[in-house]
Scaffold this active site. Structure first.
Site, mmCIF file in Angstrom:
data_model
loop_
_atom_site.group_PDB
_atom_site.id
_atom_site.type_symbol
_atom_site.label_atom_id
_atom_site.label_comp_id
_atom_site.label_asym_id
_atom_site.label_seq_id
_atom_site.Cartn_x
_atom_site.Cartn_y
_atom_site.Cartn_z
ATOM 1 N N SER A 20 0.823 -1.207 0.000
ATOM 2 C CA SER A 20 0.000 0.000 0.000
ATOM 3 C C SER A 20 0.861 1.263 0.000
ATOM 4 C CB SER A 20 -0.866 -0.027 1.279
ATOM 5 O OG SER A 20 -1.524 1.183 1.497
ATOM 6 N N GLY A 21 0.282 2.340 -0.480
ATOM 7 C CA GLY A 21 0.808 3.679 -0.261
ATOM 8 C C GLY A 21 2.262 3.888 -0.628
ATOM 9 N N ASP A 64 3.161 -10.957 9.227
ATOM 10 C CA ASP A 64 2.726 -9.971 10.215
ATOM 11 C C ASP A 64 3.946 -9.527 11.022
ATOM 12 O OD1 ASP A 64 1.682 -8.466 12.247
ATOM 13 O OD2 ASP A 64 0.110 -9.902 12.785
ATOM 14 N N TYR A 156 1.186 7.152 18.037
ATOM 15 C CA TYR A 156 1.917 7.319 16.770
ATOM 16 C C TYR A 156 3.102 8.268 16.971
ATOM 17 C CZ TYR A 156 2.540 8.131 11.707
ATOM 18 O OH TYR A 156 3.045 8.228 10.422
ATOM 19 N N THR A 191 -2.530 8.339 1.119
ATOM 20 C CA THR A 191 -2.428 6.875 1.180
ATOM 21 C C THR A 191 -3.590 6.379 2.049
ATOM 22 O OG1 THR A 191 -1.122 6.830 3.212
ATOM 23 C CG2 THR A 191 0.126 7.016 1.145
#
Ligand SMILES: NC(=O)c1ccc[n+]([C@@H]2O[C@H](COP(=O)([O-])OP(=O)(O)OC[C@H]3O[C@@H](n4cnc5c(N)ncnc54)[C@H](OP(=O)(O)O)[C@@H]3O)[C@@H](O)[C@H]2O)c1
Length: 251
Positions: A20-21, A64, A156, A191
């Site tokens: 992704s992104g 993962d 984050y 994204t």
């Protein structure tokens, strides 16, 4: 033979977050520049789609990275494809976007595990083979939130502040043996991670207005910076965070 200063030709790249992104875009770009690219993420279908749509020497491992105890085994699977990794790009990431009053221990730990711990233990796995060759690269993904506090960014921000300092500590540990360790700190790029930000036109404009350049990032804006940090062009650059943010943090 041409100038190889900015070349990744023939190098083996492992890039996480490649379903992704940013990770996916850079994985395709590096393959197009002649690197052997091994993509890592959980979603097998998305990785297969990336492999099919990318020209070059590419492969993927579905894993993962939150399974920190298993990172060494994941690293073995990665190295089984193109051999030892020359350039590790840690682009997997997540942002739970939860307020400090709401986040629970599992959500906190998952954020730290993916954004910070997985990057370290993958590097620890691959660095010895880089050292044996006397050259290698670790490129981490930091953030505006490495240096700025945003709403609902407690976990984050903590993880990305950690990425910045971890990058300096990696350089201290490994750069004397030929390993360049740097980070890219993107501004706002569209994204999956930032869908909520870009779905809000007023917020997206506010972020664009905060930059010196006057717009948010386009994925191709990251190509040059990653080529610089992945190639011999940055042989004397280590322990640094390159903000690719249109000047967001300059204002
Ligand atoms: N976009 C921005 O504006 C921006 C700004 C600053 C920093 N960054 C940083 O840049 C990096 C890339 O972000 P992005 O915007 O490209 O995000 P994204 O589109 O949401 O991609 C995140 C990637 O991480 C992978 N991932 C998440 N959890 C994983 C896990 N447990 N195991 C393995 N892979 C996992 C996802 O793959 P699966 O779901 O398939 O596992 C996906 O490929 C991140 O570190 C992010 O913090 C982005």
């Amino acid at each position: 033979m041409g100038d190889t200063t900015f070349s990744v030709g023939g190098k083996t790249v492992c890039i996480t977050g490649a379903s992704s992104g940013i990770g996916r875009h850079l994985a395709s770009h590096l393959a197009g520049q002649g690197a052997n690219v091994l993509a890592v993420a959980r979603r097998q279908d998305a990785l297969a789609d990336w492999e099919q749509s990318t020209t070059g020497n590419v492969a993927s491992v579905a894993a993962d990275l939150g399974d920190i105890e298993n990172i060494s085994a994941i690293g073995d699977k990665i190295a089984a494809h193109f051999g030892d990794v020359d350039i590790l790009i840690n682009a997997a990431g997540l942002n739970p976007r939860l307020h400090a009053s709401e986040i629970n221990p599992a959500q906190w730990q998952q954020t730290i595990d993916i954004n910070l711990s997985a990057s370290f233990f993958l590097a620890q796995k691959f660095v010895p083979a880089m050292q044996a060759k006397g050259w290698g690269r670790v490129i981490n993904f930091a953030s505006l939130q490495s240096r700025r506090a945003f709403a609902n960014g407690i976990a984050y921000g903590a993880s990305k502040g950690g990425v910045e300092q971890m990058t300096r500590a990696m350089a201290e540990a490994w750069s004397s043996t030929g390993i360049g360790c740097n980070a890219i700190a993107p501004g706002f790029f569209p994204t999956e991670l930032t869908a909520k930000v870009f779905d809000d036109a007023d917020l997206a404009k506010k972020n664009a207005d905060q930059t010196c350049i006057g717009r948010n990032g386009k994925l191709r804006d990251l190509e040059g910076p990653v080529m610089f940090l992945a190639s011999p062009a940055s042989d004397y650059v280590t322990g640094q965070v390159l903000f690719v943010d249109g000047g967001f943090t300059a204002k």
